[in-house]
Write an enzyme that holds these catalytic residues in place. Structure first.
Site, PDB file in Angstrom:
ATOM      1  N   LYS A 112       0.790  -1.404   0.095  1.00 47.79           N
ATOM      2  CA  LYS A 112      -0.060   0.031   0.019  1.00 47.79           C
ATOM      3  C   LYS A 112       0.763   1.296  -0.255  1.00 47.79           C
ATOM      4  CE  LYS A 112      -3.929  -2.281   1.800  1.00 47.79           C
ATOM      5  NZ  LYS A 112      -3.557  -3.525   2.197  1.00 47.79           N
TER       6      LYS A 112
HETATM    7  C1  LIG Z   1      -4.372  -4.575   1.761  1.00 52.30           C
HETATM    8  C2  LIG Z   1      -3.537  -5.791   1.488  1.00 52.30           C
HETATM    9  C3  LIG Z   1      -4.098  -6.947   0.745  1.00 52.30           C
HETATM   10  C4  LIG Z   1      -5.419  -6.651  -0.092  1.00 52.30           C
HETATM   11  O1  LIG Z   1      -5.450  -5.673  -0.959  1.00 52.30           O
HETATM   12  P1  LIG Z   1      -6.782  -5.340  -1.688  1.00 52.30           P
HETATM   13  O2  LIG Z   1      -6.243  -4.374  -2.508  1.00 52.30           O
HETATM   14  O3  LIG Z   1      -7.635  -4.767  -0.503  1.00 52.30           O
HETATM   15  O4  LIG Z   1      -7.519  -6.341  -2.377  1.00 52.30           O
HETATM   16  C5  LIG Z   1      -3.307  -8.067   0.523  1.00 52.30           C
HETATM   17  N1  LIG Z   1      -2.086  -8.107   1.206  1.00 52.30           N
HETATM   18  C6  LIG Z   1      -1.690  -7.008   2.166  1.00 52.30           C
HETATM   19  C7  LIG Z   1      -0.573  -7.473   2.850  1.00 52.30           C
HETATM   20  C8  LIG Z   1      -2.402  -5.966   2.332  1.00 52.30           C
HETATM   21  O5  LIG Z   1      -1.805  -5.029   3.130  1.00 52.30           O
END
Ligand SMILES: *Cc1c(COP(=O)(O)O)cnc(C)c1O
Length: 473
Positions: A112
Site C-alpha cells: 500500500k
Molecule cells: C491490503 C492488503 C491486501 C489486500 O489488498 P486489496 O487491494 O484490499 O485487495 C493484501 N495483502 C496485504 C499485505 C495487504 O496489506
C-alpha cells in the site's frame, strides 16, 4: 479525463476533485469515463524505463492535465526515490516461469506504500494550490492505516484519523500506526471488526453536513488515485517478462479488491494480462462470487492474513459497473439489494464473461502455513501469509497457456513474524528502519462501534478546531 460514479447519480468530475472527494455523493465509486489506450508500439516504448518513469508514463493520462506535467513528474520521482530497494519493486524468480513481485520496500513494508506515498503527495499538492484543508478518515484491516499515516504525517493541510478493529490487527501493524508522533495523526481502535470500521467511515461520508464541516476525504482503497498508482505493478512486471509480445498472468492476494481491480484496469488499457487469479483466506466472499455468481455476506473470521479479513470488497463495485454495461442505476439497485439482504447475484452469462479473465481460490490458515513452508523449503524465500496465499492461488489456478505467472508479494515477512515462524521455524527480522518499533511509545483512543462517538471524536481532535490551542497550524 473525466470520472463518473458507478451509481450514475452525480455529475462527472475531473481528477483533482475525484482525488479529494474519495467516495461519490451518490454512494458510488469514481471510475474513468473511458480507458486510456496503450497499443503494442506504446507498450514497447515503455519497456526498460525505471519504476518512477514508468509510473509517470502509465498514470499521466489519468490526470487529464489536472496538474502541470513537470510538477507531476517531480512528485512521482520524489515518491519512489524514498523506497528502500534500487529497483523499487524487484521481480524475483520463484520457479519455472513463476515470479514474485516484491512490493514491500516502502516505509511500512506493505504494497500500500506504493500508491499511498504518491497519493499523499498528490493531496498535498492539490490542497496547497487550492488553499484548502481536509480531514482524512480511513478504516484499516492492518496495512492501509500505517501506509496512509506515513503518506500524510506532518502535512500542514491534512488531519488523518485511522480506525482499526481493536485487537484484530497484528502488533507490528498497530505499532506502525500508533507510534507515529505527528500532531496531525489520530489513531482510533474500534470495538468491532474491520467491516464495522469501514461502515463507520461510510456513515461519516453519508452525513453531508459533517462531510462539509470537516472537509472529509478518504485515502482507503476506494480512492481512484490509489487504484491508478497500482496499475503500474502490472505494467512493470509484464514488460519485464515479454509483454506486449507475451501474455502474463498475475496472482493477487485480495481483500478490498483494489489491487486485483488495478490489474483489470491495466488490461483495459491494453496490457496483455492473460489471467487475474484472486487469492482469499477463509473470508472468501470473492472466491464464492467467482464460483457461484452470487455475493453473500458472512461474518468475518480472524485469520493469519488479517489484511484480507474482509467480507465486503469495496472495489468490486467498480468491476460490477463494467459487468452491467456501465449502467449506474442498475449498480445502485444491486448494491441496495446487497445492503438490505446481504446478497447480490449476477447472471450466469456475466459470470462466464468475467471468468475469462478472473479465477479465484481460497486458502484456510493451515493451507496458508503449508504454502509458506513449501516455498521456503523449495527456494529459501520467506513469504508473509498474504503473499503465500497469492502464490498458492496462482499455482492452483494457472493454465499452461497463461504465460509466466507473477505473484504479488504484498507484505514483508517481518510484518507477520509469528505466522512465518510457525510455518518455517525462522523468525524474520525487521528491516533497519523499523528495528526499534517495540521500544516506541504508543498513542491511540478506544471507541465503541458507534457513529456518533466517532463523529464527536473527529470534531474534537482535528486541528482545524483545536489547532490554535495546541499551537499547530
Ligand atoms: C491490503 C492488503 C491486501 C489486500 O489488498 P486489496 O487491494 O484490499 O485487495 C493484501 N495483502 C496485504 C499485505 C495487504 O496489506
Amino acid at each position: 479525463m473525466n470520472y463518473v460514479s458507478t451509481r450514475g447519480a452525480v455529475p462527472a468530475l475531473g481528477f483533482d476533485d475525484v482525488l479529494l472527494e474519495g467516495l461519490a455523493r451518490d454512494g458510488g465509486l469514481y471510475v474513468p469515463a473511458e480507458w486510456p489506450q496503450l497499443d503494442s508500439a506504446a507498450l514497447r516504448a515503455l519497456a526498460g524505463l525505471d519504476y518512477a518513469e514508468l509510473a509517470l508514463r502509465v498514470t499521466w493520462p489519468f490526470l487529464g492535465g489536472a496538474i502541470a506535467e513537470d510538477d507531476y513528474a517531480e512528485l512521482v520521482r520524489d515518491t519512489y526515490a524514498a523506497f528502500d530497494h534500487p529497483e523499487v519493486a524487484p521481480l524475483v524468480a520463484l520457479g519455472r516461469d513463476e515470479w514474485l513481485l516484491e512490493l514491500f520496500h516502502g516505509p511500512t513494508l506493505a504494497f500500500k506504500d506504493y500508491p499511498l506515498q504518491l497519493v499523499g503527495r498528490l493531496f498535498d499538492h492539490v490542497l496547497r494550490r487550492r488553499g484548502q484543508r481536509i480531514t482524512i478518515v480511513g478504516a484499516t484491516s492492518g496495512d492501509t492505516g500505517s501506509a496512509a499515516i506515513e503518506a500524510c504525517r506532518d502535512r500542514a493541510a491534512m488531519d488523518i484519523f485511522i480506525l482499526h478493529p481493536k485487537d484484530r490487527i497484528s502488533e507490528v501493524q498497530r505499532r506502525q500506526m500508533t507510534t507515529v508522533r505527528s500532531a496531525n495523526v489520530h489513531n482510533v481502535a474500534i470495538e468491532g471488526t474491520f467491516d464495522d470500521c469501514q461502515d463507520l467511515v461510510k456513515g461519516l461520508f453519508a452525513d453531508a453536513a459533517f462531510r462539509d464541516e470537516v472537509g472529509l476525504s478518504a485515502v482507503n482503497s476506494i480512492n481512484w488515485a490509489r487504484v491508478m498508482a497500482q496499475t503500474v505493478f502490472y505494467f512493470w512486471a509484464a514488460l519485464r517478462l515479454g509483454a506486449p509480445d507475451r501474455p502474463v498472468a498475475f496472482a493477487v492476494p485480495t481483500g478490498n479488491f483494489g489491487n486485483a481491480y488495478a490489474g483489470y484496469v491495466a488490461r483495459q488499457m491494453g496490457l496483455p494480462v492473460s489471467r487475474l487469479i484472486v487469492g482469499t483466506n477463509q473470508n472468501d466472499i470473492l472466491t464464492r462470487f467467482f464460483e457461484t455468481a452470487a455475493m453473500e455476506i458472512r461474518a468475518v473470521e480472524p485469520s493469519l492474513s488479517p489484511s484480507m479479513d474482509i467480507q465486503v470488497s469495496s472495489n468490486f463495485e467498480r468491476l460490477l459497473f463494467d459487468m452491467v454495461g456501465r449502467d449506474g442505476a442498475r449498480v445502485a439497485a444491486l448494491m441496495k439489494a446487497f445492503r438490505d439482504s446481504g446478497r447480490l447475484a449476477v447472471s450466469g452469462e456475466m459470470l462466464r464473461q468475467v471468468r475469462q479473465l478472473f479465477a479465484a481460490h481460497r486458502l484456510s490458515d493451515p493451507e496458508t502455513l503449508a504454502a509458506i513452508k513449501r516455498v521456503y523449503d523449495d527456494t529459501g524465500q520467506l513469504l508473509d501469509p498474504h503473499s503465500a496465499i497469492g502464490v498458492a492461488a496462482g499455482r492452483a489456478c494457472r493454465r499452461p497457456e497463461d504465460g509466466p505467472l507473477v505473484a504479488l508479494a504484498t507484505a514483508h515477512p517481518a510484518k507477520f513474524p509469528d505466522a512465518v515462524e510457525r510455518a518455517t521455524g525462522v523468525r524474520p527480522a525487521l528491516p533497519a528502519r523499523l528495528a526499534d518499533l517495540y521500544a516506541r511509545e504508543e498513542r491511540y483512543a478506544v471507541l465503541p462501534n458507534d457513529l456518533g462517538a466517532v463523529r464527536a471524536h473527529v470534531r474534537q481532535h482535528r486541528r482545524a478546531t483545536a489547532g490554535k490551542k495546541r499551537g499547530v497550524a
